[in-house]
Design an enzyme around this catalytic site. Structure first.
Site, short mmCIF file in Angstrom:
data_model
loop_
_atom_site.label_atom_id
_atom_site.label_comp_id
_atom_site.label_asym_id
_atom_site.label_seq_id
_atom_site.Cartn_x
_atom_site.Cartn_y
_atom_site.Cartn_z
N GLY A 83 -65.89 40.90 -85.69
CA GLY A 83 -66.78 42.02 -85.95
C GLY A 83 -66.33 42.83 -87.15
CG ASN A 99 -65.75 51.64 -79.97
OD1 ASN A 99 -66.52 52.32 -80.64
ND2 ASN A 99 -64.44 51.66 -80.17
CD GLN A 140 -67.74 47.66 -77.42
OE1 GLN A 140 -68.02 47.37 -76.25
NE2 GLN A 140 -66.54 47.45 -77.93
CB SER A 189 -67.43 40.90 -82.11
OG SER A 189 -66.20 40.35 -81.70
CG HIS A 192 -63.42 39.51 -78.62
ND1 HIS A 192 -62.68 40.50 -78.01
CD2 HIS A 192 -63.70 39.96 -79.86
CE1 HIS A 192 -62.52 41.50 -78.85
NE2 HIS A 192 -63.13 41.20 -79.97
CB THR A 206 -62.54 24.76 -92.59
OG1 THR A 206 -62.32 24.13 -93.85
CG2 THR A 206 -62.85 23.71 -91.54
CB CYS A 262 -49.40 58.64 -76.53
SG CYS A 262 -48.40 60.07 -76.88
#
Lengths: 401, 149
Positions: A70, A151, A179, A199, A201, A237, A325
């Site tokens: 993506g 997202n 998303q 994307s 996945h 490729t 964090c």
């Protein structure tokens, strides 16, 4: 109990998808650019996958270009349009302040190169209005890029209305739909988009494969130079097994979307209500309308997100957070700050992203675990010390669904 | 983010969590905007730290460094507790990821702030003991200024 609730980060490959892919990692290893049958059969499989992707989003196969992810699709769309059309159209780009970093950081880099970017601010629920877009258009506007679905919080933008405006003003329109595709209906004709990033996945296909839809007649310059793959527009490729997997996965995601959405949105609402009703001082960051079926984002005040994630993980639950964090940066999520949350509230955010594999039992387990973890972290929080001294939960916010 | 086993141990089983009602010294450093606050309570008898408790709002490393810092000064004379460095806390935890070093700085500052409070209550000047005023903001790695709270 193990609960995977981070499907907006990535998904598990569907076993049916894996099965379709495996021959292309074994006997069907030919290079699709070759002329012997070993290569031709792979080439045919890629073209079949291209048809599957095109059909899923209402495009023509010739308008689909496979990329590595993506992020590459976003970079190619924006950079490619800029290098091709800047001279003719100008150096102004319109976007939102909650885009994915693949878009935001690309635009930040381009600002240093002389481009001017308008970042439309979202409202408290994470939406921009089509009027904001229309008002921002200038004679030198080169491109509008607005994500379809966010997202972190799951807000779905009014892309159809923005598409109409872009078309009426003859401004090119790109949307990052990473998303959205496979989760909500996406149709490039209805949306009137010129470019759309996706994307694989995110819908149960493998990582390392994405695509860019480019409307016929729109001609972004290449990001990469090389051989003639993808009709010379995206050399390199092909990642054949992943492409085949992407095709099978998107076809299945669209076919099962209605039944999955019905199931997942019930789980989502149960999770939101369970947390909001049982844990005081929580703030709902997921919008109440026009949202993805599986995304839940909540700030738990007086605790910090990374600690929350570590304890969730110790209890077998995978989730994510917008705290500084957890993000590895110094500031909490730009999306949560854009909603108007103070830094300290953004630090305490947690995102659960559900899919069709999650169950009611898992959702109830998340709610129960969240309660015990929150109590534990608040008991050791100096901020909570002051709150519990001052009041006893009168501030508890009602749940809105 | 990979934490050492020691950090995970002190995060999941933090030592000395809580408050001391009749503490002889209390120190609080950090700020919520940056995502970490540490509060240390000390009980001191005859110049010995007989009890120490902490409360921390922050990430895994913030909790672990608070826990370890309290362990390192418990039962020690005040003069020795004043020598506690952030490096000693990091070493005792078998290291911290680079982006988390500031948590150990905060732990050192929190201990010093609590001792400073004790000294002031004793009618002494913390500066005479080499304690600089804690900046009460994030470490220098954070963008916010010392005056911002």
């Amino acid at each position: 109990m193990f609960v995977y609730a981070d499907n907006a980060a990535t998904t598990k490959i569907d076993p049916e998808v894996l099965k379709v892919m495996l021959p292309f990692l074994k006997e069907n290893f030919g290079n699709p650019s070759t002329f012997y049958s070993k290569g031709r059969e792979v080439s045919l499989a890629i073209e079949h996958a291209r048809e599957q992707v095109a059909q899923a989003i209402g495009a023509k196969p010739s308008e689909i270009y496979f990329t590595s992810c993506g992020t590459e699709s976003d970079n190619w769309a924006i950079r490619g349009i800029a290098s091709r059309y800047t001279e003719k159209r100008g150096k102004h780009i319109i976007t939102t302040n909650i885009e994915h970093h693949a878009v935001l950081h690309t635009l930040k880099a381009m600002e240093k190169e002389g481009y001017e970017v308008t970042y439309l601010p979202v409202d408290r629920e994470g939406f921009i209005s089509p009027h904001q877009v229309e008002d921002a258009i200038r004679p030198d506007t080169l491109l509008i890029t607005v994500m379809t679905a966010n997202n972190e919080i799951g807000s779905v933008q009014p892309i159809v209305e923005i598409g109409k405006i872009a078309r009426a003003h003859k401004v090119l329109f790109h949307t990052d739909a990473v998303q959205a595709v496979g989760h909500i209906p996406v149709n490039v004709e209805e949306m009137q988009v010129d470019l759309l990033s996706l994307s694989a996945h995110k819908f149960c296909a493998p990582k390392g494969i994405g695509a860019l839809y480019i409307r016929k007649g729109v001609l972004p310059n290449n990001l990469l130079q090389g051989g003639g793959q993808e009709r010379g527009k995206r050399p390199g490729t092909e990642n054949t097994a992943a492409i085949v997997g992407m095709g099978a996965a998107i076809e299945k995601a669209v076919r099962t979307m209605e039944q999955n959405t019905a199931k997942i949105s019930v789980l989502r609402d149960r999770l939101i209500a369970g947390i909001m009703n049982n844990i005081p001082y929580c703030i709902r960051n997921t919008p109440t309308h026009d949202m993805l079926p599986g995304t839940v984002n909540i700030s738990v005040r007086y605790i910090e997100g990374e600690s929350l994630l570590l304890l969730l993980d110790m209890n077998g639950i995978c989730a994510s957070s917008g705290s500084a964090c957890a993000s590895g940066s110094l500031d909490p999520s730009h999306v949560l700050l854009a909603l108007g949350l103070p830094h300290e509230t953004a630090h305490g955010s947690v995102r659960f992203s559900l899919n069709h594999e999650n169950t009611i039992e898992q959702v109830d387990y998340i709610i129960q675990t969240m309660q015990s973890i929150t109590t534990r972290l608040r008991d050791m929080s100096p901020l909570w010390e002051n709150v519990s001294k001052e009041s006893s939960f009168q501030e508890k916010e009602p749940v809105v669904l | 983010m990979i934490y050492s086993e020691k950090v995970m141990d002190h995060f999941s089983n933090p030592r000395n969590v809580g408050a001391i009602a009749d503490a002889d010294g209390v120190g609080e450093v950090g700020n919520a905007k940056c995502g970490d606050i540490m509060k240390i309570y000390l009980k001191i008898e005859n110049d010995i730290i007989t009890d120490v408790k902490f409360k921390t709002f922050g990430c895994g490393a913030a909790v672990a460094t608070s826990s370890m810092a309290t362990e390192l000064i418990k039962g020690k004379p005040v003069s020795e507790a004043l020598k506690l460095t952030n490096k000693a806390v990091v070493d005792a935890l078998d290291g911290l990821p680079a982006v988390k070093i500031h948590c150990s700085v905060l732990a050192e500052e929190a201990i010093k702030a609590a001792i400073a409070d004790y000294l002031v209550k004793q009618g002494k000047n913390p500066a005479d003991y080499g304690i600089k005023e804690a900046c009460n903001s994030c470490c220098s790695s954070c963008g916010s200024s010392c005056n911002e709270k």
